[in-house]
Design a protein around this motif. Structure first.
Motif, PDB file in Angstrom:
ATOM      1  N   ALA A  17       0.827  -1.201   0.000  1.00  0.00           N
ATOM      2  CA  ALA A  17       0.000   0.000   0.000  1.00  0.00           C
ATOM      3  C   ALA A  17       0.864   1.255   0.000  1.00  0.00           C
ATOM      4  CB  ALA A  17      -0.936  -0.008   1.204  1.00  0.00           C
ATOM      5  N   LEU A  18       2.023   1.211   0.611  1.00  0.00           N
ATOM      6  CA  LEU A  18       2.998   2.301   0.548  1.00  0.00           C
ATOM      7  C   LEU A  18       4.328   1.706   0.110  1.00  0.00           C
ATOM      8  CD1 LEU A  18       3.818   5.201   0.894  1.00  0.00           C
ATOM      9  CD2 LEU A  18       4.128   4.811   3.339  1.00  0.00           C
ATOM     10  N   PRO A  19       4.494   1.471  -1.176  1.00  0.00           N
ATOM     11  CA  PRO A  19       5.706   0.786  -1.644  1.00  0.00           C
ATOM     12  C   PRO A  19       6.921   1.705  -1.599  1.00  0.00           C
ATOM     13  CG  PRO A  19       4.368   1.471  -3.516  1.00  0.00           C
ATOM     14  CD  PRO A  19       3.576   1.812  -2.274  1.00  0.00           C
ATOM     15  N   VAL A  20       8.065   1.103  -1.374  1.00  0.00           N
ATOM     16  CA  VAL A  20       9.336   1.818  -1.478  1.00  0.00           C
ATOM     17  C   VAL A  20       9.837   1.645  -2.905  1.00  0.00           C
ATOM     18  CG1 VAL A  20      11.695   1.984  -0.614  1.00  0.00           C
ATOM     19  CG2 VAL A  20       9.832   1.373   0.954  1.00  0.00           C
ATOM     20  N   ALA A  21       9.954   2.750  -3.635  1.00  0.00           N
ATOM     21  CA  ALA A  21      10.321   2.692  -5.052  1.00  0.00           C
ATOM     22  C   ALA A  21      11.683   2.032  -5.224  1.00  0.00           C
ATOM     23  CB  ALA A  21      10.320   4.087  -5.660  1.00  0.00           C
ATOM     24  N   SER A  22      11.770   1.179  -6.202  1.00  0.00           N
ATOM     25  CA  SER A  22      13.039   0.501  -6.496  1.00  0.00           C
ATOM     26  C   SER A  22      13.715   1.061  -7.733  1.00  0.00           C
ATOM     27  CB  SER A  22      12.795  -1.002  -6.682  1.00  0.00           C
ATOM     28  OG  SER A  22      11.867  -1.229  -7.734  1.00  0.00           O
ATOM     29  N   SER A  23      13.091   2.020  -8.397  1.00  0.00           N
ATOM     30  CA  SER A  23      13.679   2.611  -9.593  1.00  0.00           C
ATOM     31  C   SER A  23      13.120   4.017  -9.789  1.00  0.00           C
ATOM     32  CB  SER A  23      13.370   1.761 -10.839  1.00  0.00           C
ATOM     33  OG  SER A  23      11.980   1.760 -11.121  1.00  0.00           O
ATOM     34  N   ARG A  24      13.768   4.758 -10.656  1.00  0.00           N
ATOM     35  CA  ARG A  24      13.298   6.115 -10.968  1.00  0.00           C
ATOM     36  C   ARG A  24      11.898   6.075 -11.569  1.00  0.00           C
ATOM     37  NH1 ARG A  24      13.838   8.749 -16.021  1.00  0.00           N
ATOM     38  NH2 ARG A  24      13.483  11.014 -15.879  1.00  0.00           N
TER      39      ARG A  24
ATOM     40  N   ASP B  28       9.506   3.931 -10.965  1.00  0.00           N
ATOM     41  CA  ASP B  28       8.533   3.710  -9.893  1.00  0.00           C
ATOM     42  C   ASP B  28       8.267   5.005  -9.122  1.00  0.00           C
ATOM     43  OD1 ASP B  28       8.453   1.080 -10.633  1.00  0.00           O
ATOM     44  OD2 ASP B  28       9.795   0.374  -9.046  1.00  0.00           O
ATOM     45  N   ALA B  29       9.323   5.758  -8.846  1.00  0.00           N
ATOM     46  CA  ALA B  29       9.161   7.004  -8.099  1.00  0.00           C
ATOM     47  C   ALA B  29       8.321   8.008  -8.882  1.00  0.00           C
ATOM     48  CB  ALA B  29      10.533   7.592  -7.760  1.00  0.00           C
ATOM     49  N   ILE B  30       8.574   8.120 -10.178  1.00  0.00           N
ATOM     50  CA  ILE B  30       7.812   9.066 -11.004  1.00  0.00           C
ATOM     51  C   ILE B  30       6.345   8.655 -11.057  1.00  0.00           C
ATOM     52  CG2 ILE B  30       7.526   9.917 -13.359  1.00  0.00           C
ATOM     53  CD1 ILE B  30      10.547   9.786 -13.679  1.00  0.00           C
ATOM     54  N   GLU B  31       6.074   7.363 -11.187  1.00  0.00           N
ATOM     55  CA  GLU B  31       4.697   6.883 -11.232  1.00  0.00           C
ATOM     56  C   GLU B  31       3.974   7.156  -9.914  1.00  0.00           C
ATOM     57  OE1 GLU B  31       1.125   5.234 -12.311  1.00  0.00           O
ATOM     58  OE2 GLU B  31       2.822   5.899 -13.538  1.00  0.00           O
ATOM     59  N   GLU B  32       4.671   6.969  -8.795  1.00  0.00           N
ATOM     60  CA  GLU B  32       4.047   7.231  -7.491  1.00  0.00           C
ATOM     61  C   GLU B  32       3.745   8.711  -7.329  1.00  0.00           C
ATOM     62  OE1 GLU B  32       2.528   5.305  -4.084  1.00  0.00           O
ATOM     63  OE2 GLU B  32       3.378   4.549  -5.956  1.00  0.00           O
ATOM     64  N   TYR B  33       4.661   9.558  -7.766  1.00  0.00           N
ATOM     65  CA  TYR B  33       4.421  10.998  -7.693  1.00  0.00           C
ATOM     66  C   TYR B  33       3.261  11.411  -8.604  1.00  0.00           C
ATOM     67  CZ  TYR B  33       8.319  12.515  -4.760  1.00  0.00           C
ATOM     68  OH  TYR B  33       9.151  12.760  -3.704  1.00  0.00           O
TER      69      TYR B  33
END
Length: 797
Positions: A138-145, A147-152
């Motif tokens: 539910a609150l994943p720790v991004a493993s790649s750039r 993933d981080a962009i998608e979460e943002y």
């Protein structure tokens, strides 16, 4: 039928049925004290506590300990969650701390006690492991750039929804239904029953009661309403990412609908027929009113028999009626148990599907929790690259903002100019806080949390925090007393561990944070060891290092090695004394701001003068004497000291010149505004006169008196020519980058000007010369304009 948000109950027998007594109705329907309003709008609220049955946070190797202040921040962030599962998902990232089990407030309670025991031991079984994985997802720790962009992107969509609601509170429908938990429109999101239904070691038929069935009805309705929210007008087209999160529960909707049809309106809360406490208690029971016809019929017979018994005067009839009443109550108990078992069986069958749907709801809730935090505290979505870069202007540390307010926290500019950034400066000046801020921003990107800044950045100065695959932190010594570690050994062990991990992970960006580098041993040996460690880490080009130090040798690395850059938290004078501030630093105060390109003293005497309780003055004076005597032994250190003093003097001079330039700029801007206003006024007056003469001209045009017509026509032509000439002159000056000098202008010696007066010197460059008029009693100055030999503009200009 009355509903309840959170029910604290105990078992009692009444009338042969299964009942649960509650506290007074006023307490039962009072707003939850665990939710309160925050800044964005009344709908964005925080849940400040969880009840005692919440699962303990799961252990995680991915989140560091409190070194970066992540734990208090996550504790704060989970208060923005609307649902219990969303709050637990954030809490699951916090390292677990074992806590003793609390006893029941109302004494022994077999069902609730078994539930708490199941919750306390649930982490040891496979069902708990799967549940823990769900919380982390539910609150994943991004493993790649990526993933981080998608979460943002998801958080940005949620921020847009909250901002739209704040601008128009009437459009509450745009918010997901989970926000109704805050208003009380949705009664409950308790999901403990899911674990009871899915745990093979627990007899759900014994543990689930009518309260739990009512909670299941509320939760399933919330899930179905959330799924239907995605089909509202404008939601799917405007927020596709959030819709995608919710529609992951599409495979569960059929089972949710079937369960909801089975349990809806099955349980009600009503006043018991016989009260033990002033008739002020309420009970759970299977619903009346046709929901269960056979049960309704038996209850009607029971009521009639009770009336007969109350009015009976015959002992034989009374005995017969009591026997019939006992038989009916036994039948009621059997049917209630059978009906309850049917409801529980439907819950057991649907529990895995509700669990998956709950994951989607928790995922949505955690996204909105981060968005609500950003809306309240000024968070912005950063640009995320893969070049190991950080560029954040006016970063506000979120944990400090909780204690004060965002406006009271001194913002810090975060920038990585080289491969290694050495932060120096006075004790208690904010070095470690700046160090933590770099790590906190890097972790915010991995968690999809907006970066908090003092004010929204412009398009030219966007916030950028690149994705770091690995973040290594060494703050504090973390001594292991049992292993016999010293302060130095603890730090060296930490650095050695970091180097080994870096060698095993060659791919991706790395951020290393080292506090108090070079300390814990002999200053020269510590500096040598630290330099060797930094050079070893620098072998990885994708590694960025931020370190704090008091070592002069480490501060001097930036003078000879381009990989090393300096930054410092400086002191500022309280009394304007900048010459003797190195030995009189008690008159200085920390700025808590990070200045780049400077390596400064540690000012230990200043810190000593600010300690509480304060040191005696004679101790500080004696220390100053010893420092002045001992500073002559090392030429390198003394040279660095002089260099830092010179830099600070240059900084002070540059600051003064900057202020003077700003003052001059403001003066020039005021003159410009004055000129523009006068030109606009003249233009307006000319336009009015022109219009007036035009009307006169048109009137006299048909007049037989030609003399008047010709006079006015000539005057109008002359006026238009004059206006054109004035406008052309001003436009010409503007095109050439010039402005007319006003009478109030203050010239300075050697100022360059251009002569625009008509004549032989027109458009000629000139220099201003100012001479004191000694003969004048008023100390007047004589200003002379000396033409140069070159023209400012060619004839074609």
């Amino acid at each position: 039928m009355m509903r309840l948000l959170s029910l604290t109950a105990w078992i009692a027998a009444a009338g042969g049925g299964i009942c649960l007594f509650l506290s007074t109705v006023a307490d039962a329907f009072a707003p939850s004290s665990s939710r309160r309003t925050i800044g964005v709008a009344s709908i964005i609220q925080r849940r400040t506590s969880l009840d005692d049955s919440v699962l303990s946070p799961l252990e995680s190797d991915s989140i560091p300990d409190s070194a970066l202040d992540l734990v208090p921040f996550l504790e704060h962030l989970k208060s923005y969650a609307c649902t219990k599962r969303g709050s637990n998902s954030i809490a699951a990232l916090i390292p677990a701390k074992p806590a003793p089990m609390k006893s029941s407030l109302f004494g022994a309670n077999r069902a609730s006690r078994r539930k708490r025991q199941f919750v306390a031991s649930d982490r040891t079984n496979s069902e708990s492991a799967r549940f823990g994985d769900t919380l982390h997802q539910a609150l994943p720790v991004a493993s790649s750039r990526r993933d981080a962009i998608e979460e943002y992107r998801l958080v940005d969509e949620a921020m847009n929804i909250l901002n739209n609601y704040e601008n128009d509170p009437g459009k509450k429908d745009v918010l997901p239904p989970m926000f109704n938990l805050i208003d009380g429109d949705t009664e409950s999101d308790e999901d403990e029953w899911i674990g009871l239904c899915m745990n093979s070691r627990v007899d759900a038929y014994q543990e689930i009661d009518l309260e739990t069935i009512l909670q299941a009805e509320c939760l399933v309705k919330l899930l179905l309403d959330t799924y239907n929210w995605t089909s509202m007008d404008g939601v799917e087209s405007s927020y596709p990412g959030l819709v995608g999160v919710v529609t992951e529960m599409s495979t569960c909707v059929e089972y949710l609908s079937k369960l909801y049809i089975t349990i809806v309106n099955a349980v009600e809360i009503t006043r018991p027929k016989a009260s033990l406490n002033d008739g002020n208690l309420y009970i759970f029971q299977l619903a009346n009113g046709g929901r269960f016809p056979e049960l309704d019929s038996l209850r009607d017979r029971e009521d009639k028999l009770l009336i007969k018994i109350k009015g009976s005067k015959s002992a034989d009839n009374d005995l017969n009626n009591h026997r019939q009443l006992a038989t009916i109550r036994e039948e009621i108990s059997i049917i209630e148990q059978q009906t309850t078992n049917v409801l529980i069986a439907s819950m057991i069958d649907a529990a895995p599907h509700v669990q998956r749907a709950q994951h989607s709801l928790a995922r949505l809730d955690v996204i909105f929790a981060r968005a609500a935090y950003a809306c309240e505290w000024g968070g912005v979505i950063p640009e995320v690259g893969n070049e190991s870069s950080i560029n954040v202007q006016e970063f506000v540390h979120p944990v400090l903002a909780l204690e004060k307010s965002a406006r009271d926290v001194v913002p810090v500019d975060l920038f990585l100019p080289g491969q290694v950034l050495m932060i120096s400066g006075p004790n208690a000046g904010g070095k470690t806080l700046s160090l933590k801020s770099f790590g906190l921003c890097a972790w915010f990107v991995k968690l999809g949390i907006p970066i908090t800044v003092l004010r929204k950045p412009s398009e030219d100065s966007k916030v950028r925090v690149d994705f770091f695959d690995d973040i290594f932190v060494q703050i504090g010594d973390n001594q292991d007393l049992i292993a016999g570690e010293s302060t130095l050994m603890a730090r060296l062990n930490a650095c050695s561990t970091i180097i080994q991990k870096m060698e095993t992970t060659d791919v991706g960006g790395k951020l290393v944070l080292l506090d108090e580098l070079g300390g814990g041993t002999d200053p020269y040996a510590g500096a040598a060891l630290s330099t060797a460690i930094l050079e070893k880490m620098c072998a990885d080009n994708m590694c960025k290092i931020v370190a704090t130090t008091h070592s002069p040798q480490l501060k001097a690395l930036s003078l000879n090695d381009k990989r090393f850059q300096s930054a410092s938290v400086l002191l500022e004078s309280q009394e304007g004394d900048e010459k003797n501030h190195i030995l009189d630093s008690s008159k200085m105060k920390p700025t808590f701001r990070l200045h780049y390109g400077f390596a400064t003293e540690s000012y230990p005497l200043g810190a000593a003068s600010r300690c509480n309780p304060s040191l005696p003055d004679d101790v500080i004076r004696r220390a100053a004497e010893l420092m002045s005597k001992g500073s002559d032994g090392d030429d390198t250190v003394e040279a660095l000291r002089r260099h830092m003093v010179a830099l600070e003097h240059e900084r002070s001079s540059a600051k003064k010149l900057t202020e003077e330039a700003q003052s001059m700029f403001n003066e020039v801007a005021a003159y410009k505004r004055d000129m523009v206003c006068k030109l606009q006024s003249s233009e307006s007056n000319l336009s009015r006169l022109e219009a007036r003469l035009q009307n006169i001209y048109e009137t006299l045009r048909n007049d037989e008196t030609r003399d008047s017509y010709e006079v006015v026509g000539d005057g109008l032509s002359s006026l238009r020519l004059l206006r054109k000439a004035v406008k052309s002159e001003e436009e010409l000056l503007s095109e050439k980058g010039l402005r007319r000098v006003l009478d109030a202008h203050s010239f300075y010696d050697d100022e360059s000007v251009v002569i625009i007066a008509e004549g032989e010197w027109q458009w000629q460059n000139a220099v201003v010369r100012i001479h004191d008029n000694k003969d004048s009693s008023n100390n007047e100055e004589t200003i002379t304009v000396i033409p140069s030999l070159d023209l400012a503009f060619g004839a074609e200009d």
